[in-house]
Design a protein around this motif. Structure first.
Motif, PDB file in Angstrom:
ATOM      1  N   VAL A  12       7.944  21.307  46.064  1.00  0.00           N
ATOM      2  CA  VAL A  12       7.019  20.981  44.985  1.00  0.00           C
ATOM      3  C   VAL A  12       7.026  22.158  44.018  1.00  0.00           C
ATOM      4  CG1 VAL A  12       4.640  20.428  44.424  1.00  0.00           C
ATOM      5  CG2 VAL A  12       5.629  19.607  46.565  1.00  0.00           C
ATOM      6  N   LEU A  13       7.236  21.865  42.738  1.00  0.00           N
ATOM      7  CA  LEU A  13       7.351  22.932  41.752  1.00  0.00           C
ATOM      8  C   LEU A  13       6.128  23.828  41.698  1.00  0.00           C
ATOM      9  CD1 LEU A  13       9.062  21.046  38.799  1.00  0.00           C
ATOM     10  CD2 LEU A  13      10.093  22.643  40.398  1.00  0.00           C
ATOM     11  N   LYS A  14       4.964  23.293  41.985  1.00  0.00           N
ATOM     12  CA  LYS A  14       3.755  24.113  41.880  1.00  0.00           C
ATOM     13  C   LYS A  14       3.783  25.300  42.842  1.00  0.00           C
ATOM     14  CE  LYS A  14       0.877  21.186  44.808  1.00  0.00           C
ATOM     15  NZ  LYS A  14      -0.294  20.326  44.824  1.00  0.00           N
ATOM     16  N   GLU A  15       4.593  25.237  43.886  1.00  0.00           N
ATOM     17  CA  GLU A  15       4.705  26.371  44.807  1.00  0.00           C
ATOM     18  C   GLU A  15       5.237  27.611  44.092  1.00  0.00           C
ATOM     19  OE1 GLU A  15       7.016  25.353  48.236  1.00  0.00           O
ATOM     20  OE2 GLU A  15       5.906  23.499  48.554  1.00  0.00           O
ATOM     21  N   TRP A  16       6.013  27.426  43.027  1.00  0.00           N
ATOM     22  CA  TRP A  16       6.631  28.550  42.329  1.00  0.00           C
ATOM     23  C   TRP A  16       5.874  28.966  41.077  1.00  0.00           C
ATOM     24  CZ3 TRP A  16       9.932  25.104  44.881  1.00  0.00           C
ATOM     25  CH2 TRP A  16      10.674  25.692  45.893  1.00  0.00           C
ATOM     26  N   ARG A  17       4.909  28.166  40.625  1.00  0.00           N
ATOM     27  CA  ARG A  17       4.164  28.543  39.416  1.00  0.00           C
ATOM     28  C   ARG A  17       3.441  29.854  39.637  1.00  0.00           C
ATOM     29  NH1 ARG A  17       1.054  23.121  38.402  1.00  0.00           N
ATOM     30  NH2 ARG A  17       2.839  21.769  38.232  1.00  0.00           N
ATOM     31  N   GLY A  18       3.697  30.785  38.750  1.00  0.00           N
ATOM     32  CA  GLY A  18       3.025  32.071  38.809  1.00  0.00           C
ATOM     33  C   GLY A  18       3.509  32.996  39.912  1.00  0.00           C
ATOM     34  N   SER A  19       4.546  32.608  40.656  1.00  0.00           N
ATOM     35  CA  SER A  19       5.029  33.432  41.765  1.00  0.00           C
ATOM     36  C   SER A  19       5.903  34.591  41.284  1.00  0.00           C
ATOM     37  CB  SER A  19       5.837  32.586  42.749  1.00  0.00           C
ATOM     38  OG  SER A  19       7.085  32.212  42.179  1.00  0.00           O
ATOM     39  N   GLY A  20       6.419  34.503  40.062  1.00  0.00           N
ATOM     40  CA  GLY A  20       7.320  35.529  39.560  1.00  0.00           C
ATOM     41  C   GLY A  20       8.757  35.325  39.985  1.00  0.00           C
ATOM     42  N   GLU A  21       8.996  34.325  40.832  1.00  0.00           N
ATOM     43  CA  GLU A  21      10.354  34.048  41.284  1.00  0.00           C
ATOM     44  C   GLU A  21      11.108  33.239  40.237  1.00  0.00           C
ATOM     45  OE1 GLU A  21      11.155  32.922  45.376  1.00  0.00           O
ATOM     46  OE2 GLU A  21       8.995  33.041  45.713  1.00  0.00           O
ATOM     47  N   VAL A  22      12.404  33.489  40.138  1.00  0.00           N
ATOM     48  CA  VAL A  22      13.264  32.729  39.244  1.00  0.00           C
ATOM     49  C   VAL A  22      13.734  31.487  39.985  1.00  0.00           C
ATOM     50  CG1 VAL A  22      15.413  32.750  37.928  1.00  0.00           C
ATOM     51  CG2 VAL A  22      13.974  34.791  37.996  1.00  0.00           C
ATOM     52  N   VAL A  23      13.557  30.326  39.367  1.00  0.00           N
ATOM     53  CA  VAL A  23      13.988  29.064  39.965  1.00  0.00           C
ATOM     54  C   VAL A  23      15.007  28.398  39.049  1.00  0.00           C
ATOM     55  CG1 VAL A  23      11.844  28.707  41.246  1.00  0.00           C
ATOM     56  CG2 VAL A  23      12.082  27.770  38.952  1.00  0.00           C
ATOM     57  N   SER A  24      15.774  27.495  39.623  1.00  0.00           N
ATOM     58  CA  SER A  24      16.805  26.796  38.874  1.00  0.00           C
ATOM     59  C   SER A  24      16.800  25.340  39.296  1.00  0.00           C
ATOM     60  CB  SER A  24      18.162  27.428  39.174  1.00  0.00           C
ATOM     61  OG  SER A  24      19.175  26.817  38.416  1.00  0.00           O
ATOM     62  N   PHE A  25      16.840  24.437  38.321  1.00  0.00           N
ATOM     63  CA  PHE A  25      16.884  23.012  38.628  1.00  0.00           C
ATOM     64  C   PHE A  25      17.453  22.246  37.451  1.00  0.00           C
ATOM     65  CE2 PHE A  25      12.744  23.990  36.956  1.00  0.00           C
ATOM     66  CZ  PHE A  25      12.516  23.001  36.017  1.00  0.00           C
ATOM     67  N   ILE A  26      17.793  20.987  37.697  1.00  0.00           N
ATOM     68  CA  ILE A  26      18.319  20.108  36.655  1.00  0.00           C
ATOM     69  C   ILE A  26      17.249  19.092  36.317  1.00  0.00           C
ATOM     70  CG2 ILE A  26      20.067  18.367  36.102  1.00  0.00           C
ATOM     71  CD1 ILE A  26      21.987  19.970  37.865  1.00  0.00           C
ATOM     72  N   GLY A  27      17.090  18.841  35.028  1.00  0.00           N
ATOM     73  CA  GLY A  27      16.089  17.883  34.583  1.00  0.00           C
ATOM     74  C   GLY A  27      16.573  17.120  33.373  1.00  0.00           C
ATOM     75  N   GLN A  28      15.793  16.115  32.997  1.00  0.00           N
ATOM     76  CA  GLN A  28      16.105  15.302  31.828  1.00  0.00           C
ATOM     77  C   GLN A  28      14.956  15.414  30.835  1.00  0.00           C
ATOM     78  OE1 GLN A  28      16.238  10.968  32.230  1.00  0.00           O
ATOM     79  NE2 GLN A  28      18.006  10.976  30.874  1.00  0.00           N
ATOM     80  N   ILE A  29      15.301  15.579  29.562  1.00  0.00           N
ATOM     81  CA  ILE A  29      14.296  15.621  28.502  1.00  0.00           C
ATOM     82  C   ILE A  29      13.763  14.202  28.325  1.00  0.00           C
ATOM     83  CG2 ILE A  29      13.881  16.101  26.051  1.00  0.00           C
ATOM     84  CD1 ILE A  29      16.165  18.208  26.296  1.00  0.00           C
TER      85      ILE A  29
END
Length: 90
Positions: A12-29
């Motif tokens: 779940v993306l919210k786990e990384w919000r504000g964590s300072g960790e760099v994440v990478s994912f693919i998404g669609q506009i």
């Protein structure tokens, strides 16, 4: 060296919000880009977690509605303003 955490189904993306960790994912506009004087805002749907992300970036390069893009960065929770409720939007 930059550390990245790839997202997998079930994360779940919210786990990384504000964590300072760099994440990478693919998404669609999923909405037309909101082009401003100094930046562009994109509403992106993560293809792995099916969550919406509001991405603020430089004006160039330009992306279009329905483009699939790879995002790398730190996730932050935007603050609500009197004009707009970001928490509800996302």
């Amino acid at each position: 060296m930059r550390t990245e955490k790839a997202l997998f189904p079930g994360d779940v993306l919210k786990e990384w919000r504000g964590s300072g960790e760099v994440v990478s994912f693919i998404g669609q506009i999923i909405k037309e880009p909101d082009v401003r004087n100094t930046n562009t805002k994109y509403t992106v749907l993560s293809l792995k977690t099916n969550e919406r992300i509001l991405v603020t970036t430089e004006i160039f390069p330009e992306f279009k509605y329905k483009d699939e893009i790879k995002l790398t960065g730190k996730l932050e929770t935007p603050e609500n303003s009197p004009e707009f409720d970001y928490q509800r939007f996302l």
